[in-house]
Write an enzyme that holds these catalytic residues in place. Structure first.
Site, PDB file in Angstrom:
ATOM      1  N   LYS A   1       0.935  -1.235   0.185  1.00  0.00           N
ATOM      2  CA  LYS A   1       0.134   0.086   0.097  1.00  0.00           C
ATOM      3  C   LYS A   1       0.838   1.309  -0.080  1.00  0.00           C
ATOM      4  O   LYS A   1       0.521   2.257  -0.781  1.00  0.00           O
ATOM      5  CB  LYS A   1      -0.982   0.105   1.229  1.00  0.00           C
TER       6      LYS A   1
ATOM      7  N   ARG B   1      -8.613   0.731   9.917  1.00  0.00           N
ATOM      8  CA  ARG B   1      -8.284  -0.512  10.304  1.00  0.00           C
ATOM      9  C   ARG B   1      -9.346  -1.335  10.929  1.00  0.00           C
ATOM     10  O   ARG B   1      -8.955  -2.646  11.332  1.00  0.00           O
ATOM     11  CB  ARG B   1      -6.886  -0.642  10.922  1.00  0.00           C
TER      12      ARG B   1
ATOM     13  N   ARG C   1      12.030  -5.619   3.718  1.00  0.00           N
ATOM     14  CA  ARG C   1      11.725  -4.062   3.731  1.00  0.00           C
ATOM     15  C   ARG C   1      12.591  -3.206   4.741  1.00  0.00           C
ATOM     16  O   ARG C   1      13.037  -3.251   5.707  1.00  0.00           O
ATOM     17  CB  ARG C   1      10.231  -3.859   4.508  1.00  0.00           C
TER      18      ARG C   1
ATOM     19  N   ARG D   1      11.946  -1.729  10.357  1.00  0.00           N
ATOM     20  CA  ARG D   1      11.028  -1.354  11.038  1.00  0.00           C
ATOM     21  C   ARG D   1      11.079  -2.390  12.466  1.00  0.00           C
ATOM     22  O   ARG D   1      11.096  -3.509  12.295  1.00  0.00           O
ATOM     23  CB  ARG D   1       9.757  -1.243  10.395  1.00  0.00           C
TER      24      ARG D   1
ATOM     25  N   ARG E   1       1.048  -9.293  13.398  1.00  0.00           N
ATOM     26  CA  ARG E   1       0.382  -8.062  12.621  1.00  0.00           C
ATOM     27  C   ARG E   1      -0.647  -8.664  11.548  1.00  0.00           C
ATOM     28  O   ARG E   1      -1.806  -8.066  11.164  1.00  0.00           O
ATOM     29  CB  ARG E   1       1.192  -7.362  11.907  1.00  0.00           C
TER      30      ARG E   1
HETATM   31  P1  AMP Z   1       1.507   0.442   9.257  1.00  0.00           P
HETATM   32  O1  AMP Z   1       2.719   1.160   8.672  1.00  0.00           O
HETATM   33  O2  AMP Z   1       0.228   0.980   8.421  1.00  0.00           O
HETATM   34  O3  AMP Z   1       1.799  -1.053   8.949  1.00  0.00           O
HETATM   35  O4  AMP Z   1       1.178   0.689  10.651  1.00  0.00           O
HETATM   36  C1  AMP Z   1       1.997   0.141  11.773  1.00  0.00           C
HETATM   37  C2  AMP Z   1       1.499  -0.001  13.109  1.00  0.00           C
HETATM   38  O5  AMP Z   1       1.001   1.273  13.385  1.00  0.00           O
HETATM   39  C3  AMP Z   1       0.432  -0.772  13.117  1.00  0.00           C
HETATM   40  O6  AMP Z   1       0.720  -2.252  13.129  1.00  0.00           O
HETATM   41  C4  AMP Z   1      -0.552  -0.477  14.371  1.00  0.00           C
HETATM   42  O7  AMP Z   1       0.214  -0.847  15.639  1.00  0.00           O
HETATM   43  C5  AMP Z   1      -0.279   1.125  13.844  1.00  0.00           C
HETATM   44  N1  AMP Z   1      -1.298   1.644  13.124  1.00  0.00           N
HETATM   45  C6  AMP Z   1      -1.212   2.297  12.035  1.00  0.00           C
HETATM   46  N2  AMP Z   1      -2.499   2.613  11.458  1.00  0.00           N
HETATM   47  C7  AMP Z   1      -3.397   2.396  12.661  1.00  0.00           C
HETATM   48  C8  AMP Z   1      -4.657   2.341  12.778  1.00  0.00           C
HETATM   49  N3  AMP Z   1      -5.530   2.841  11.684  1.00  0.00           N
HETATM   50  N4  AMP Z   1      -5.355   1.766  13.500  1.00  0.00           N
HETATM   51  C9  AMP Z   1      -4.739   1.427  14.709  1.00  0.00           C
HETATM   52  N5  AMP Z   1      -3.338   1.378  14.605  1.00  0.00           N
HETATM   53  C10 AMP Z   1      -2.701   1.763  13.560  1.00  0.00           C
END
Ligand code: AMP
Length: 209
Positions: free
Chosen positions: A13, A88, A122, A155, A166
């Protein structure tokens, strides 16, 4: 256009969002990047979010809903935005429906076996949010961001155990959004396994750009 990118963590994404920013001329908002930045700067938001993120869990809805509301109220979102990693959960999607008209939810479809391989390679830039992959999308200079020159890092939530957790979180809490947007007639689905250029092409076709 107000667009949501849906898909499992590691589906691509973020990479697709970087392309669509240029193509569509609207900003992309990644709640994950905003939260990582908050952690880096040790803000109150960052302190609240860190434990959840390191465990592969979602940050509580009220925290992310508030930060998203603030972000899309900014002037650069007036002619549209791309959401990467939000909503989410169903409550997040309902909160979003109250503050914005969503035109399309584009699902980038990738099975878990493919994702597992991708995520271990990544690398991300914590300064500007750019993402790379050691094999599929390497930076020009190893370990250095093409865009801002900062050091690339793995990360903390890309460790294999956290990747698995996750994915479970995605399956339990985020996958129901596919049905939510399908029921609204807003869901479009593309195959995200074919490489970056092909995924971009499929997205352009699906969105009629
Ligand atoms: P991402 O970079 O989008 O994969 O997000 C990394 C982490 O941030 C996720 O595993 C969640 O812990 C937190 N996170 C990001 N966006 C959200 C969201 N919309 N709702 C809840 N947690 C989020």
């Amino acid at each position: 256009m107000n667009l949501i990118l849906l898909g499992a963590p590691g589906a691509g994404k973020g990479t697709l969002a970087s392309y669509l920013i240029e193509k569509m001329g609207i900003p992309s908002i990644s709640t994950g990047n905003i939260l990582r930045e908050a952690i880096k700067n040790n803000t109150p938001l960052g302190q609240q979010a860190k434990g959840f993120m390191d465990a592969g869990q979602l940050v509580p809805d009220d925290l992310v809903i508030n930060l998203l509301k603030e972000r899309i109220a900014k002037r650069d979102c007036k002619s549209g935005f791309i959401l990467d990693g939000f909503p989410r959960t169903i409550p997040q999607a309902e909160a979003l429906d109250e503050i914005a008209n969503i035109d399309c939810a584009l699902l980038v479809d990738v099975p878990y076996e493919v994702i597992e391989k991708r995520m271990t390679g990544r690398r991300v830039c914590l300064r500007c949010g750019a993402t790379y992959h050691v094999e599929a999308n390497p930076p020009r200079i190893q370990g250095v961001c093409d865009i801002c020159g900062d050091k690339l890092v793995i990360r903390s939530d890309d460790q294999p155990e956290v990747v698995k957790r996750r994915h479970e979180t995605y399956h339990e809490q985020t996958e129901p959004l596919i049905g939510y947007y399908d029921a609204q007639g807003k869901l479009k689905r593309i195959d995200g396994t074919q490489g970056i250029r092909e995924t971009e092409k499929l997205a352009v076709e699906a969105l009629g750009l």
